[in-house]
Design an enzyme around this catalytic site. Sequence first.
Site, PDB file in Angstrom:
ATOM      1  N   ARG A   1       1.496  -2.998   1.201  1.00  7.62           N
ATOM      2  CA  ARG A   1       1.732  -3.811   2.394  1.00  7.62           C
ATOM      3  C   ARG A   1       2.824  -4.787   1.794  1.00  7.62           C
ATOM      4  NH1 ARG A   1      -2.372  -1.547   4.280  1.00  7.62           N
ATOM      5  NH2 ARG A   1      -3.108  -1.622   2.125  1.00  7.62           N
ATOM      6  N   THR A   2       2.397  -5.515   0.803  1.00  2.00           N
ATOM      7  CA  THR A   2       3.199  -6.697   0.307  1.00  2.00           C
ATOM      8  C   THR A   2       4.651  -6.262   0.012  1.00  2.00           C
ATOM      9  OG1 THR A   2       1.142  -7.675  -0.270  1.00  2.00           O
ATOM     10  CG2 THR A   2       2.873  -8.692  -1.211  1.00  2.00           C
TER      11      THR A   2
ATOM     12  N   LYS B   1       7.794  -2.059 -22.751  1.00  4.07           N
ATOM     13  CA  LYS B   1       8.255  -1.944 -24.087  1.00  4.07           C
ATOM     14  C   LYS B   1       7.733  -3.349 -24.693  1.00  4.07           C
ATOM     15  CE  LYS B   1      12.485   0.691 -22.901  1.00  4.07           C
ATOM     16  NZ  LYS B   1      13.656   0.306 -22.660  1.00  4.07           N
TER      17      LYS B   1
ATOM     18  N   HIS C   1      -2.803 -15.552  -3.579  1.00  5.27           N
ATOM     19  CA  HIS C   1      -1.737 -14.437  -2.925  1.00  5.27           C
ATOM     20  C   HIS C   1      -1.363 -15.361  -1.617  1.00  5.27           C
ATOM     21  CE1 HIS C   1      -0.135 -10.981  -1.298  1.00  5.27           C
ATOM     22  NE2 HIS C   1      -0.966 -10.178  -1.283  1.00  5.27           N
TER      23      HIS C   1
ATOM     24  N   ARG D   1       4.353  -9.475  -8.376  1.00  4.76           N
ATOM     25  CA  ARG D   1       3.001  -9.437  -8.159  1.00  4.76           C
ATOM     26  C   ARG D   1       2.567  -8.826  -9.844  1.00  4.76           C
ATOM     27  NH1 ARG D   1      -0.580  -5.878  -4.253  1.00  4.76           N
ATOM     28  NH2 ARG D   1      -0.405  -7.821  -3.083  1.00  4.76           N
TER      29      ARG D   1
HETATM   30  C1  NCD Z   1      -4.808  -7.568  -1.014  1.00  3.51           C
HETATM   31  C2  NCD Z   1      -4.224  -7.974  -2.507  1.00  3.51           C
HETATM   32  O1  NCD Z   1      -3.420  -7.161  -3.131  1.00  3.51           O
HETATM   33  O2  NCD Z   1      -4.788  -8.962  -2.963  1.00  3.51           O
HETATM   34  N1  NCD Z   1      -3.755  -6.731  -0.472  1.00  3.51           N
HETATM   35  C3  NCD Z   1      -2.737  -7.311   0.151  1.00  3.51           C
HETATM   36  O3  NCD Z   1      -1.775  -7.699  -0.599  1.00  3.51           O
HETATM   37  N2  NCD Z   1      -2.707  -7.087   1.432  1.00  3.51           N
HETATM   38  C4  NCD Z   1      -6.130  -7.260  -0.968  1.00  3.51           C
HETATM   39  C5  NCD Z   1      -6.792  -6.265  -1.972  1.00  3.51           C
HETATM   40  O4  NCD Z   1      -5.911  -5.450  -2.588  1.00  3.51           O
HETATM   41  O5  NCD Z   1      -7.758  -5.854  -1.534  1.00  3.51           O
END
Ligand code: NCD
Length: 306
Positions: free
Chosen positions: A51-52, A80, A129, A101
Amino acid sequence: MRHLITPLDFSVEETEALLDRADDIAANPKAYASCCVGKKLATLFYEPSTRTRLSFEAAMLNLGGSVLGFASADTSSASKGESVADTIRVISCYADICAMRHPKEGAPLVASLYSKIPVINAGDGGHQHPTQTLTDLMTIRAKKGSLSGITVGLCGDLKFGRTVHSLIMSLSRYTGIRFVLISPKELRLPGYVLQEAIVKKGLPYQEAATIEEVMPQLDILYMTRVQRERFFNEEDYIRLKDSYILDKRKMAFAKPDLCVLHPLPRVNEIAPEVDDDPRAAYFEQVQNGVYVRMALILKLLEVEPC
Ligand code: NCD
C-alpha cells in the site's frame, strides 16, 4: 525545505489544512491532474510494502508527475554497503522528493540531514509511520465529523506497531480523546509513547486484555497485525499472533456507529466475515491513502493547485 519524519513535524493547523486538501482532491481529482508535471518522486523502500509504496506512486502519477525507485534493499547499493547518507545525496540529483521506508529506526531522519530534497518517512522500523497516520486521520474525520471527543481503541501489537505510535502521538493533540489500549502484556505500548503522548498530557486511558470488555465504549477500533519481522524469536510470535481476532460475535458488542480501521495487511486479526459490516472502514482507509499522499506531495513541493 520541509520533511515529514514524525507526525509532530506538522502542527495541528497544518495537519487539518492537509486533510482539507485531501478531501478536496477526493471530490475533484481531475483538478489536480497536472500539478506536478515534470516533477519526480523517488520511492526508496528497504522493507516490503504494498500500500504505502504503490499509493505514493499512484499519488505522484495522479498529479501528472513521474516515479522512480527501488522496492527492496537487495536491488539497491545498500546490499554493497552504501550508507543512507550517501544514497540520499545521490537520489537528490535524480528526484524532487522522496519517500523512504527502512527497517532501522531513525534512517529517514538521517537521510533528511543529508538531503537536498524533501524526505518523507514511509515507515522506520518499529518507530513511526506518519503518512499512515494522515490516512487514518482523514478516515476518522470523514466517519466521525471531527478528530475531537472520541474514544479510540487500539488493539494488537502496540509495542512494534509503528502506525499505532504515530496515530496516538497525533490524536493526543486533539481535545476530548480517550485511548483504550488492548494488547497482550508482552506487546504493550512503549513507555516513550505512553509517557509523552498520554501520561504527561493527563489524557484519560485504559489498558485492557480483551476486546469484548471494552467494545461498547469505542468510537474507533484500530486493529493491527502482530509484527512478526520485529520479533527476536519465532516461538514468541507463534504464541502471540492470534491474540485477537475480530469477528461477528465481538462486533455484536459494539456501538452501531463504531468505525473499524486497520492499516493492513491483515493476517488473522479481522475475520473476513466482518468485511461486509457497514462499520468496517479499512478498504475506504486504503483509498484515502492516495488522497493524503497527493496532498502531502503538493505541500512539501510547495505546489499550488493549478
Ligand atoms: C503497516 C506498516 O508497514 O507499518 N502497513 C502499512 O503501511 N499500511 C502495518 C503493518 O505492516 O502491519
